[in-house]
Design an enzyme around this catalytic site. Structure first.
Site, PDB file in Angstrom:
ATOM      1  N   LYS A 195       0.834  -1.205   0.000  1.00 21.23           N
ATOM      2  CA  LYS A 195       0.000   0.000   0.000  1.00 21.23           C
ATOM      3  C   LYS A 195       0.865   1.251   0.000  1.00 21.23           C
ATOM      4  O   LYS A 195       1.995   1.233   0.481  1.00 21.23           O
ATOM      5  CB  LYS A 195      -0.882   0.016   1.255  1.00 21.23           C
TER       6      LYS A 195
ATOM      7  N   SER B 260     -10.672   4.316   7.318  1.00 18.94           N
ATOM      8  CA  SER B 260      -9.555   5.251   7.109  1.00 18.94           C
ATOM      9  C   SER B 260      -9.640   5.855   5.707  1.00 18.94           C
ATOM     10  O   SER B 260      -9.354   7.040   5.517  1.00 18.94           O
ATOM     11  CB  SER B 260      -8.220   4.527   7.287  1.00 18.94           C
TER      12      SER B 260
ATOM     13  N   ARG C 226     -17.792  -4.253  10.528  1.00 22.71           N
ATOM     14  CA  ARG C 226     -18.807  -3.219  10.293  1.00 22.71           C
ATOM     15  C   ARG C 226     -19.959  -3.749   9.453  1.00 22.71           C
ATOM     16  O   ARG C 226     -21.070  -3.241   9.524  1.00 22.71           O
ATOM     17  CB  ARG C 226     -18.193  -2.028   9.537  1.00 22.71           C
TER      18      ARG C 226
HETATM   19  O1  PNS Z   1      -6.442  -2.409   8.580  1.00 23.41           O
HETATM   20  P1  PNS Z   1      -6.288  -3.505   7.565  1.00 23.41           P
HETATM   21  O2  PNS Z   1      -5.405  -3.044   6.423  1.00 23.41           O
HETATM   22  O3  PNS Z   1      -7.593  -4.049   7.102  1.00 23.41           O
HETATM   23  O4  PNS Z   1      -5.501  -4.712   8.333  1.00 23.41           O
HETATM   24  C1  PNS Z   1      -5.177  -5.892   7.642  1.00 23.41           C
HETATM   25  C2  PNS Z   1      -4.248  -6.799   8.486  1.00 23.41           C
HETATM   26  C3  PNS Z   1      -3.035  -6.047   8.967  1.00 23.41           C
HETATM   27  C4  PNS Z   1      -5.002  -7.304   9.681  1.00 23.41           C
HETATM   28  C5  PNS Z   1      -3.845  -7.996   7.551  1.00 23.41           C
HETATM   29  O5  PNS Z   1      -3.421  -7.486   6.325  1.00 23.41           O
HETATM   30  C6  PNS Z   1      -2.750  -8.881   8.124  1.00 23.41           C
HETATM   31  O6  PNS Z   1      -2.957  -9.595   9.072  1.00 23.41           O
HETATM   32  N1  PNS Z   1      -1.558  -8.792   7.510  1.00 23.41           N
HETATM   33  C7  PNS Z   1      -0.383  -9.533   7.929  1.00 23.41           C
HETATM   34  C8  PNS Z   1       0.021 -10.594   6.920  1.00 23.41           C
HETATM   35  C9  PNS Z   1      -0.652 -11.915   7.231  1.00 23.41           C
HETATM   36  O7  PNS Z   1      -0.574 -12.458   8.291  1.00 23.41           O
HETATM   37  N2  PNS Z   1      -1.396 -12.443   6.232  1.00 23.41           N
HETATM   38  C10 PNS Z   1      -2.054 -13.723   6.343  1.00 23.41           C
HETATM   39  C11 PNS Z   1      -3.487 -13.598   6.825  1.00 23.41           C
HETATM   40  S1  PNS Z   1      -4.550 -14.027   5.511  1.00 23.41           S
END
Ligand code: PNS
Length: 166
Positions: free
Chosen positions: A41, A128, A90
């Protein structure tokens, strides 16, 4: 002592995030709010800035810690001895996405439980991205982000101008 992790991008943190943090803090001995260092991102704020904003808005909460992580969430959870991952929901759209992540995370680490917390009605429309879009078009975000960080968000959006992505 049960440690819970509340992970996310928090770019920027919103009142919806803060509401979940406060409620999770009432349930668990310790809540670690963990900012993902996501290379895919293009964020509005650096990870350090997001950590700083989260520290500022959670200062009144004694059992809330702010950190950042990279890599897999379950590896981070293991490192922190956390038993629970908290996700805010949500809508059914959130649920579809979060269900898949929860199932993947359970496959990777069966000992780590995902807990869904339903949004407060007042913030169900918030994200956000929405905050960034409204601020970019000069709208009022004072009901959407904690007042301690509102000016930071507005300043950064103004400084970014046309470059801003939502
Ligand atoms: O606020 P967000 O961007 O919706 O949060 C997403 C988040 C950070 C929870 C998710 O992208 C995440 O857990 N990323 C870490 C990488 C990971 O563990 N991926 C495997 C899970 S499918």
């Amino acid at each position: 002592m049960t440690v819970a992790i509340y992970p996310g991008s928090f770019d920027p943190p919103t009142n919806g995030h803060l509401d979940i943090i406060g409620r999770a803090g009432c349930i668990f001995s310790k809540v670690i709010v963990a900012v993902l260092e996501n290379r895919r991102k293009t964020p509005l704020f650096t990870v350090d800035e997001r950590v700083m904003m989260l520290k500022r808005i959670t200062a009144p909460y004694q059992n809330v810690e702010i950190d950042s992580f990279r890599g897999l969430l379950v590896d981070y959870a293991r490192m922190k001895n956390a038993a629970v991952l908290i996700k805010g929901l949500r809508s059914t759209g959130d649920f579809e996405y979060e269900l898949q992540m929860a199932l993947v995370n359970r496959k990777l680490a069966p000992q780590v439980e995902t807990l869904f917390m339903i949004t407060n009605n007042d913030y169900s429309y918030l994200s956000s991205s929405i905050v960034k879009e409204i601020a970019a078009y000069g709208g009022d975000i004072s009901a959407m982000v904690p007042m301690e960080i509102r000016d930071l968000v507005l300043q950064r959006i103004r400084a970014n101008g046309e470059k801003q992505q939502f």
